[in-house]
Design a protein around this motif. Structure first.
Motif, PDB file in Angstrom:
ATOM      1  N   HIS A   1      11.501 133.934  72.323  1.00 59.60           N
ATOM      2  CA  HIS A   1      10.973 134.793  72.951  1.00 59.60           C
ATOM      3  C   HIS A   1      10.019 134.562  73.949  1.00 59.60           C
ATOM      4  O   HIS A   1       9.227 135.570  74.614  1.00 59.60           O
ATOM      5  N   ILE A   2       9.514 133.278  74.135  1.00 54.36           N
ATOM      6  CA  ILE A   2       8.517 133.021  74.890  1.00 54.36           C
ATOM      7  C   ILE A   2       9.121 133.345  76.438  1.00 54.36           C
ATOM      8  O   ILE A   2       8.424 133.990  77.295  1.00 54.36           O
ATOM      9  N   GLY A   3      10.316 133.246  76.654  1.00 54.58           N
ATOM     10  CA  GLY A   3      10.825 133.892  78.020  1.00 54.58           C
ATOM     11  C   GLY A   3      10.725 135.253  78.132  1.00 54.58           C
ATOM     12  O   GLY A   3      11.050 135.591  79.497  1.00 54.58           O
ATOM     13  N   ASP A   4      10.335 136.030  77.252  1.00 52.25           N
ATOM     14  CA  ASP A   4      10.240 137.565  77.406  1.00 52.25           C
ATOM     15  C   ASP A   4       9.226 137.764  78.508  1.00 52.25           C
ATOM     16  O   ASP A   4       9.406 138.640  79.304  1.00 52.25           O
ATOM     17  N   ASP A   5       8.217 137.043  78.693  1.00 56.07           N
ATOM     18  CA  ASP A   5       7.216 136.845  79.668  1.00 56.07           C
ATOM     19  C   ASP A   5       6.632 135.641  79.812  1.00 56.07           C
ATOM     20  O   ASP A   5       5.601 135.510  78.876  1.00 56.07           O
ATOM     21  N   TRP A   6       6.757 134.808  80.898  1.00 55.06           N
ATOM     22  CA  TRP A   6       6.375 133.467  80.821  1.00 55.06           C
ATOM     23  C   TRP A   6       4.942 133.438  80.926  1.00 55.06           C
ATOM     24  O   TRP A   6       4.286 132.307  80.919  1.00 55.06           O
ATOM     25  N   THR A   7       4.180 134.691  81.528  1.00 55.22           N
ATOM     26  CA  THR A   7       2.689 134.604  81.516  1.00 55.22           C
ATOM     27  C   THR A   7       2.038 134.537  80.381  1.00 55.22           C
ATOM     28  O   THR A   7       0.953 134.039  80.328  1.00 55.22           O
ATOM     29  N   ILE A   8       2.716 134.348  79.396  1.00 50.55           N
ATOM     30  CA  ILE A   8       2.011 134.078  77.878  1.00 50.55           C
ATOM     31  C   ILE A   8       1.579 132.642  78.006  1.00 50.55           C
ATOM     32  O   ILE A   8       0.508 132.356  77.188  1.00 50.55           O
ATOM     33  N   LEU A   9       2.161 131.796  78.701  1.00 50.37           N
ATOM     34  CA  LEU A   9       1.794 130.479  78.739  1.00 50.37           C
ATOM     35  C   LEU A   9       0.442 130.050  79.160  1.00 50.37           C
ATOM     36  O   LEU A   9      -0.209 129.086  79.147  1.00 50.37           O
ATOM     37  N   GLN A  10      -0.189 131.262  79.873  1.00 53.91           N
ATOM     38  CA  GLN A  10      -1.548 131.015  80.364  1.00 53.91           C
ATOM     39  C   GLN A  10      -2.549 130.892  79.189  1.00 53.91           C
ATOM     40  O   GLN A  10      -3.647 130.746  79.401  1.00 53.91           O
ATOM     41  N   ALA A  11      -1.846 131.418  77.931  1.00 57.29           N
ATOM     42  CA  ALA A  11      -2.761 131.505  76.748  1.00 57.29           C
ATOM     43  C   ALA A  11      -3.321 130.071  76.339  1.00 57.29           C
ATOM     44  O   ALA A  11      -4.291 129.935  75.676  1.00 57.29           O
ATOM     45  N   LEU A  12      -2.394 128.775  76.871  1.00 53.58           N
ATOM     46  CA  LEU A  12      -2.963 127.631  76.775  1.00 53.58           C
ATOM     47  C   LEU A  12      -4.214 127.126  77.411  1.00 53.58           C
ATOM     48  O   LEU A  12      -4.718 126.209  76.970  1.00 53.58           O
ATOM     49  N   ASN A  13      -4.559 127.938  78.225  1.00 46.47           N
ATOM     50  CA  ASN A  13      -5.791 127.575  79.064  1.00 46.47           C
ATOM     51  C   ASN A  13      -7.175 128.302  78.296  1.00 46.47           C
ATOM     52  O   ASN A  13      -6.863 129.668  78.060  1.00 46.47           O
ATOM     53  N   PRO A  14      -7.749 127.514  77.766  1.00 45.21           N
ATOM     54  CA  PRO A  14      -8.987 128.154  76.814  1.00 45.21           C
ATOM     55  C   PRO A  14      -9.846 129.061  77.646  1.00 45.21           C
ATOM     56  O   PRO A  14     -10.717 129.850  77.171  1.00 45.21           O
ATOM     57  N   ILE A  15      -9.869 129.085  78.976  1.00 40.10           N
ATOM     58  CA  ILE A  15     -10.679 129.978  79.772  1.00 40.10           C
ATOM     59  C   ILE A  15     -10.153 131.524  79.551  1.00 40.10           C
ATOM     60  O   ILE A  15     -11.154 132.204  79.502  1.00 40.10           O
ATOM     61  N   ASN A  16      -9.052 131.633  79.188  1.00 41.08           N
ATOM     62  CA  ASN A  16      -8.689 133.240  78.650  1.00 41.08           C
ATOM     63  C   ASN A  16      -9.057 133.322  77.542  1.00 41.08           C
ATOM     64  O   ASN A  16      -9.347 134.558  77.114  1.00 41.08           O
ATOM     65  N   ALA A  17      -9.258 132.564  76.475  1.00 38.65           N
ATOM     66  CA  ALA A  17     -10.190 132.940  75.444  1.00 38.65           C
ATOM     67  C   ALA A  17     -11.437 133.453  75.462  1.00 38.65           C
ATOM     68  O   ALA A  17     -11.717 134.142  74.844  1.00 38.65           O
TER      69      ALA A  17
END
Length: 632
Positions: A194-210
């Motif tokens: 399901h990661i391909g449902d919205d590839w923008t979720i990979l931005q979560a790996l950037n701690p700046i988003n946290a």
């Protein structure tokens, strides 16, 4: 020759390591592995009414992934697994080590250990209820007809789980690891598809988003932090089960399988919600196709039972440590395995946990309500461990205060923020773990304080042992001598045991050989046979014997005396030896130093203690008990 020998042993060592690796996945990570069932769902709840925005989902997943990274990876796997007490871990193990190393902060360390232990017991009650209900609620997605059966099925699972504890988990435990491995692989698969449902979720790996989420989510974000912390529930098991599996298998399991599977699953849930907002009510189970839904519910139920077993076993181990450290009365502890001393059963703790779990299931009714009560015990226990780690760095590793603070202060601030966020849930059920922890802490504090007062009171009437022996040898009318050996158990080897004085007073006899036996609990988990016994001759008829056991061991006096027979001149013939133990009946003292309620609680707790002959594994047909009443 050396090379050939090393090569022949290599497969055996590899096989042993793989067994420990798979076992650690089942026991150590069983609890944290069930968090994806409910953590993301509960974190989304405050945003569900007005719709979840893309940046909120990305920030939330980022916060969950980096919470796992900072708290579990850095604090537990890379740091605390090295803070062991001769290979053993856990709050009380760390407390025992610090008590040995430190004197000036004893009261603070003592209460920190009590708080951490009490919070862990509270966690051990909530985890089975929450995990099993979360798994079985997936049945409602298979067919709504199961809606009314979730509670009775959850209770039935708990009845079965707690009923088998007395039989031991050895036969079942070997299946825990493989099942949990399959569970983690299934979670990773569900996230990947399901990661391909919205590839923008990979931005979560950037701690700046946290960081963005924390600073922009506002009041709702503070509430959400309490749910985010559910991602690391069970992290304390990493430390508590250190002695069972060792640092390397636990660490490798985390980096090789557990952490990647958890991260992929959370990323997949986030992408699913971004691509299909209607899945917000159950993002975990909706990761899977319809044909896999029922198998996943079954697998999830098995995983949650394993997670429940892990915390129950942890509670048993903690209770045994508490008994040996003097925080609880001598509870009945039975071993369920002839080869693994870590497999134990504590009936009193089993009943306490079972009653607590059943009450929680029917009081809260569903996992959503119970999840609000969960975070406080977990965050509280972690804050306590961090505070104790600060003293560990200073007293054991020799760090200066500034260096220790520089390393741990950021972690303490982060965990304190999570604790504060969870405290906002006090009125929504968060009072439950607080009340449980307070009750358990009061029990341990009462037992410790009452035992100290009792020791001080009885010490006033005690006669120094050497003075007694001198007066006995000079006596014009000594008691009659009977053949054989008498062993008198006492908690103070330098004073004359009360049971010895009572024996002479009432029976007017003294054995040919007399041993004053003291059993001591070491601040080490295990004590080798070479250091088990210390014998000190006093006279021709009297000797002092001190037996030392580790706080993770069950005292076995009979076995220890057999070792003494082989290695010392003091020969113990069990059939010619009588063991004298005193039995105290406590009565309330109007002038006690304890408040009246605490005095009565201490007397009630003393009734839970098992017979000393059972606790010390004395031969039943060679024990003589002499009773006395003591006001406390």
């Amino acid at each position: 020759m050396t090379a050939v020998h090393a090569s022949s042993e290599s497969p055996s060592e590899t096989r042993k390591f793989l067994v420990l690796l798979v076992g650690s996945i089942g026991v150590v990570y069983g609890d944290i592995g069930t968090s994806p069932l409910y953590a993301f769902r509960e974190a989304l709840r405050p945003f569900s009414d007005d719709g979840v925005q893309q940046q909120e989902v990305i920030g939330l997943i980022s916060l969950m992934v980096w919470t796992l990274t900072i708290i579990v990876t850095f604090k537990y796997v890379l740091f605390l697994l090295r803070a062991d007490n001769d290979g053993e871990g856990g709050t009380l193990s760390l407390l025992a080590l610090l008590m040995k190393q430190t004197g000036s902060y004893m009261p603070i360390l003592f209460f920190a250990g009590l708080i951490g232990s009490a919070l862990f017991i509270g966690d051990a009650m909530i985890t089975p209820a929450l995990s099993v209900m979360s798994a079985l609620e997936g049945m409602k997605l298979v067919t709504p007809a199961f809606t009314n059966y979730v509670l009775p099925l959850s209770a039935a699972v708990m009845v079965g789980l707690f009923a088998i504890q007395r039989k031991g988990t050895g036969a079942v435990a070997k299946f825990f690891g493989p099942i949990t491995v399959v569970w983690f692989l299934a979670m990773a698969w569900g996230g990947l598809i399901h990661i391909g449902d919205d590839w923008t979720i990979l931005q979560a790996l950037n701690p700046i988003n946290a960081l963005w989420f924390i600073t922009h989510a506002g009041w709702a974000g503070l509430i959400v932090l309490g749910a985010v912390f559910l991602t690391v529930t069970g992290a304390e098991a990493l430390y508590a089960d250190l002695g069972h599996f060792g640092r390397k298998p636990i660490s490798v399991a985390w980096f090789m399988l557990v952490f990647p599977a958890l991260a992929l699953n959370y990323l997949g849930q986030g992408a699913l919600v971004l691509g299909h907002p209607e899945t917000i009510h159950s993002p975990f189970y909706l990761l899977y196709p319809d044909w896999a839904l029922l198998p996943m519910v079954i697998l999830a139920t098995m995983a949650t039972i394993i997670a429940s077993q892990a915390v129950i076993t942890g509670a048993f181990s903690l209770a045994r440590q508490a008994v040996h450290l003097g925080f609880l009365p001598r509870l009945l502890i039975t071993f369920t395995s002839e080869t693994n001393t870590g497999q134990i059963y504590v009936p009193a703790v089993n009943i306490l946990l079972f009653v607590g779990v059943i009450v929680l299931i029917f009081s809260f009714g569903n996992s959503e309500s119970l999840a609000t009560a969960y975070g406080i015990s977990v965050t509280g226990a972690m804050v306590v461990t961090t505070l104790m780690s600060f003293q560990y760095l200073r007293s054991v590793w020799g760090w200066n205060t500034l260096a220790a603070a520089a390393v741990l202060l950021p972690l303490l601030v982060l965990e304190s923020v999570f604790l504060a966020a969870n405290l906002f849930k006090i009125h929504d059920g968060g009072w439950v773990p607080v009340l449980l922890a307070l009750a358990i802490m009061v029990i341990m504090w009462t037992w410790t304080r009452g035992s100290r007062i009792l020791r001080e009171k009885t010490a006033r009437n005690e006669l120094p042992l050497e003075s007694f022996i001198r007066s006995f040898e000079k006596s014009a009318h000594p008691p009659a001598t009977v053949p054989g050996m008498a062993v008198f158990l006492t908690s103070h080897g330098d004073t004359t045991p009360a049971v010895l004085l009572h024996n002479i007073k009432h029976n007017h006899v003294l054995h040919q050989k007399n041993v004053i036996l003291t059993v001591r609990t070491s601040d080490k988990p295990y004590v080798s046979d070479d250091h088990r016994a210390t014998i000190t001759p006093i006279s021709d008829r009297f000797s002092k014997l001190e037996l030392c056991f580790g706080f993770m061991e069950q005292p076995n006096v009979s076995k220890a005396l057999a070792i003494c027979k082989k290695r010392t001149e003091l020969k113990f013939e069990i059939m010619n030896t009588s063991f004298y133990i005193g039995r105290r009946t406590l009565i309330a003292d109007p002038n006690s130093d304890l408040p009246r309620w605490q005095d009565r609680l201490y007397i009630a707790l003393s009734g839970l203690g098992i017979d000393p002959s059972d606790h010390f594994r004395l031969p039943a047909n060679r024990v003589v008990e002499i009773g006395e009443q003591v006001a406390v």
